[in-house]
Scaffold this motif. Sequence first.
Motif, PDB file in Angstrom:
ATOM      1  N   LEU A  77       0.834  -1.203   0.000  1.00  0.00           N
ATOM      2  CA  LEU A  77       0.000   0.000   0.000  1.00  0.00           C
ATOM      3  C   LEU A  77       0.870   1.255   0.000  1.00  0.00           C
ATOM      4  O   LEU A  77       0.590   2.221  -0.724  1.00  0.00           O
ATOM      5  N   ILE A  78       1.908   1.246   0.806  1.00  0.00           N
ATOM      6  CA  ILE A  78       2.834   2.387   0.847  1.00  0.00           C
ATOM      7  C   ILE A  78       3.489   2.588  -0.518  1.00  0.00           C
ATOM      8  O   ILE A  78       3.686   3.721  -0.975  1.00  0.00           O
ATOM      9  N   GLU A  79       3.807   1.495  -1.201  1.00  0.00           N
ATOM     10  CA  GLU A  79       4.410   1.589  -2.527  1.00  0.00           C
ATOM     11  C   GLU A  79       3.447   2.238  -3.518  1.00  0.00           C
ATOM     12  O   GLU A  79       3.857   3.023  -4.384  1.00  0.00           O
ATOM     13  N   GLN A  80       2.157   1.946  -3.395  1.00  0.00           N
ATOM     14  CA  GLN A  80       1.171   2.592  -4.269  1.00  0.00           C
ATOM     15  C   GLN A  80       1.118   4.095  -4.010  1.00  0.00           C
ATOM     16  O   GLN A  80       0.973   4.886  -4.956  1.00  0.00           O
ATOM     17  N   ILE A  81       1.233   4.483  -2.747  1.00  0.00           N
ATOM     18  CA  ILE A  81       1.251   5.908  -2.410  1.00  0.00           C
ATOM     19  C   ILE A  81       2.489   6.563  -3.007  1.00  0.00           C
ATOM     20  O   ILE A  81       2.436   7.678  -3.548  1.00  0.00           O
ATOM     21  N   ARG A  82       3.640   5.872  -2.930  1.00  0.00           N
ATOM     22  CA  ARG A  82       4.877   6.404  -3.511  1.00  0.00           C
ATOM     23  C   ARG A  82       4.720   6.619  -5.012  1.00  0.00           C
ATOM     24  O   ARG A  82       5.129   7.653  -5.563  1.00  0.00           O
TER      25      ARG A  82
ATOM     26  N   PHE B 205      -4.505  13.731  -0.090  1.00  0.00           N
ATOM     27  CA  PHE B 205      -3.801  12.983  -1.126  1.00  0.00           C
ATOM     28  C   PHE B 205      -3.796  11.487  -0.805  1.00  0.00           C
ATOM     29  O   PHE B 205      -4.102  10.657  -1.671  1.00  0.00           O
ATOM     30  N   VAL B 206      -3.460  11.141   0.426  1.00  0.00           N
ATOM     31  CA  VAL B 206      -3.428   9.727   0.833  1.00  0.00           C
ATOM     32  C   VAL B 206      -4.817   9.110   0.691  1.00  0.00           C
ATOM     33  O   VAL B 206      -4.967   7.991   0.190  1.00  0.00           O
ATOM     34  N   ASN B 207      -5.840   9.847   1.110  1.00  0.00           N
ATOM     35  CA  ASN B 207      -7.203   9.329   1.009  1.00  0.00           C
ATOM     36  C   ASN B 207      -7.603   9.074  -0.442  1.00  0.00           C
ATOM     37  O   ASN B 207      -8.295   8.093  -0.746  1.00  0.00           O
ATOM     38  N   GLN B 208      -7.198   9.955  -1.329  1.00  0.00           N
ATOM     39  CA  GLN B 208      -7.546   9.767  -2.738  1.00  0.00           C
ATOM     40  C   GLN B 208      -6.880   8.511  -3.293  1.00  0.00           C
ATOM     41  O   GLN B 208      -7.504   7.743  -4.033  1.00  0.00           O
TER      42      GLN B 208
ATOM     43  N   LEU C  59       2.764   6.141  16.919  1.00  0.00           N
ATOM     44  CA  LEU C  59       2.047   7.413  16.913  1.00  0.00           C
ATOM     45  C   LEU C  59       2.984   8.581  17.196  1.00  0.00           C
ATOM     46  O   LEU C  59       2.854   9.655  16.600  1.00  0.00           O
ATOM     47  N   ALA C  60       3.923   8.372  18.103  1.00  0.00           N
ATOM     48  CA  ALA C  60       4.875   9.440  18.419  1.00  0.00           C
ATOM     49  C   ALA C  60       5.756   9.764  17.219  1.00  0.00           C
ATOM     50  O   ALA C  60       6.087  10.931  16.978  1.00  0.00           O
ATOM     51  N   LEU C  61       6.131   8.760  16.444  1.00  0.00           N
ATOM     52  CA  LEU C  61       6.958   8.996  15.267  1.00  0.00           C
ATOM     53  C   LEU C  61       6.207   9.812  14.218  1.00  0.00           C
ATOM     54  O   LEU C  61       6.792  10.671  13.555  1.00  0.00           O
ATOM     55  N   VAL C  62       4.919   9.561  14.082  1.00  0.00           N
ATOM     56  CA  VAL C  62       4.106  10.354  13.154  1.00  0.00           C
ATOM     57  C   VAL C  62       3.875  11.753  13.706  1.00  0.00           C
ATOM     58  O   VAL C  62       4.026  12.757  13.001  1.00  0.00           O
ATOM     59  N   ALA C  63       3.517  11.829  14.984  1.00  0.00           N
ATOM     60  CA  ALA C  63       3.225  13.129  15.597  1.00  0.00           C
ATOM     61  C   ALA C  63       4.437  14.045  15.586  1.00  0.00           C
ATOM     62  O   ALA C  63       4.308  15.264  15.475  1.00  0.00           O
ATOM     63  N   SER C  64       5.625  13.469  15.681  1.00  0.00           N
ATOM     64  CA  SER C  64       6.857  14.265  15.702  1.00  0.00           C
ATOM     65  C   SER C  64       7.373  14.589  14.309  1.00  0.00           C
ATOM     66  O   SER C  64       8.394  15.254  14.162  1.00  0.00           O
ATOM     67  N   HIS C  65       6.667  14.087  13.271  1.00  0.00           N
ATOM     68  CA  HIS C  65       7.075  14.273  11.885  1.00  0.00           C
ATOM     69  C   HIS C  65       8.371  13.547  11.559  1.00  0.00           C
ATOM     70  O   HIS C  65       9.029  13.854  10.563  1.00  0.00           O
ATOM     71  N   ALA C  66       8.752  12.590  12.380  1.00  0.00           N
ATOM     72  CA  ALA C  66       9.901  11.754  12.052  1.00  0.00           C
ATOM     73  C   ALA C  66       9.570  10.891  10.841  1.00  0.00           C
ATOM     74  O   ALA C  66      10.450  10.555  10.043  1.00  0.00           O
ATOM     75  N   ILE C  67       8.301  10.507  10.713  1.00  0.00           N
ATOM     76  CA  ILE C  67       7.830   9.827   9.510  1.00  0.00           C
ATOM     77  C   ILE C  67       6.572  10.541   9.010  1.00  0.00           C
ATOM     78  O   ILE C  67       5.862  11.174   9.791  1.00  0.00           O
ATOM     79  N   ASP C  68       6.320  10.429   7.709  1.00  0.00           N
ATOM     80  CA  ASP C  68       5.185  11.124   7.094  1.00  0.00           C
ATOM     81  C   ASP C  68       3.902  10.323   7.192  1.00  0.00           C
ATOM     82  O   ASP C  68       2.805  10.884   7.123  1.00  0.00           O
ATOM     83  N   ILE C  69       4.031   9.006   7.326  1.00  0.00           N
ATOM     84  CA  ILE C  69       2.866   8.127   7.329  1.00  0.00           C
ATOM     85  C   ILE C  69       3.238   6.806   7.969  1.00  0.00           C
ATOM     86  O   ILE C  69       4.386   6.355   7.873  1.00  0.00           O
ATOM     87  N   GLU C  70       2.274   6.206   8.642  1.00  0.00           N
ATOM     88  CA  GLU C  70       2.449   4.864   9.208  1.00  0.00           C
ATOM     89  C   GLU C  70       1.250   4.043   8.792  1.00  0.00           C
ATOM     90  O   GLU C  70       0.105   4.426   9.021  1.00  0.00           O
TER      91      GLU C  70
END
Length: 308
Positions: free
Chosen positions: A80-85, A255-258, A109-120
Amino acid sequence: MIQIKIIAILRRCLPGTTAAVLLAFALQGSAWAESALDRIRSTGVLNAGTRADAMPFAYRLPQAGDKEKEERLAGFSVDLIEQIRKKLSEKLGREIETRLHITKASDRLALVASHAIDIECGITTPTWERQKLVDFSIPFFGNGTRVMVLRRTAKGFDDLRGKRIGVAAGTTTPAILKQHVPDAIVVEVPDMATGFRMFAAGELDGLSNVGIVLRALVEKSPLKSKVILLPRTDALSYESMACSLPLDDSKWRAFVNQVLAELLDGVDQYRGGYFEIYDKWFGPRGIVYFPLDAIVAQKLSTSIIWLK
């Protein structure tokens, strides 16, 4: 002040979160004003996270021919992440690189909230409490929470009184168990792989998660014929699973939702991009055979309203 409040929420919701992640979260400051979509456009990198202990959603896979046997992540959520890429590359007009980070139930959740990652993306269930920290995409999977035990251990929930049931730290499972099996002893484990090893060694009487994860854990184990999942037919709780996204970033969330909605188009008729990925991992030749339930397919198909 807002950062202090959210860090307090993180400490309350995620007791296993490391101080380093919390500090990084606190130091981001005004950089959060930039949408993840804009940052990806400028850097060419999508930082994504998924768990490595949730086969067939994501798991470690040795790379063939590599003497050092370096591992890469593979699975349903990785695809799924590859499709988003791919859609990012099309939209932004440049090749986007995915950097996959292994997350834990306790730090995702902390990694997403801190913007360390863009999506989980993995087996994360949206809740109101979690939505104070992150936003969520539309659901991309649905399954029910169950308990795996040896046949000789229990035949029903009355037999679970006083039994040690392992759950991954940082999940919604403990609350579900306390509601439905209040007399069981809930034991938090760092991840499902550790929990399964403890279960196989007799250190736990049972293991609880969504049923598909439990089935995948035992699929190639000598215990496969010796276990049952409780309840036998239904589930303790239906869990919708969605991708976690940084809070208040509507451009990136849209964008992710689309992308997900376009993949899900046709799922209620067992066709389309989503069903192809689903069949790869859960079909007859997949990691674990788990035909797409018609009711779940109908629930997922409601997401195509985003395409109207």
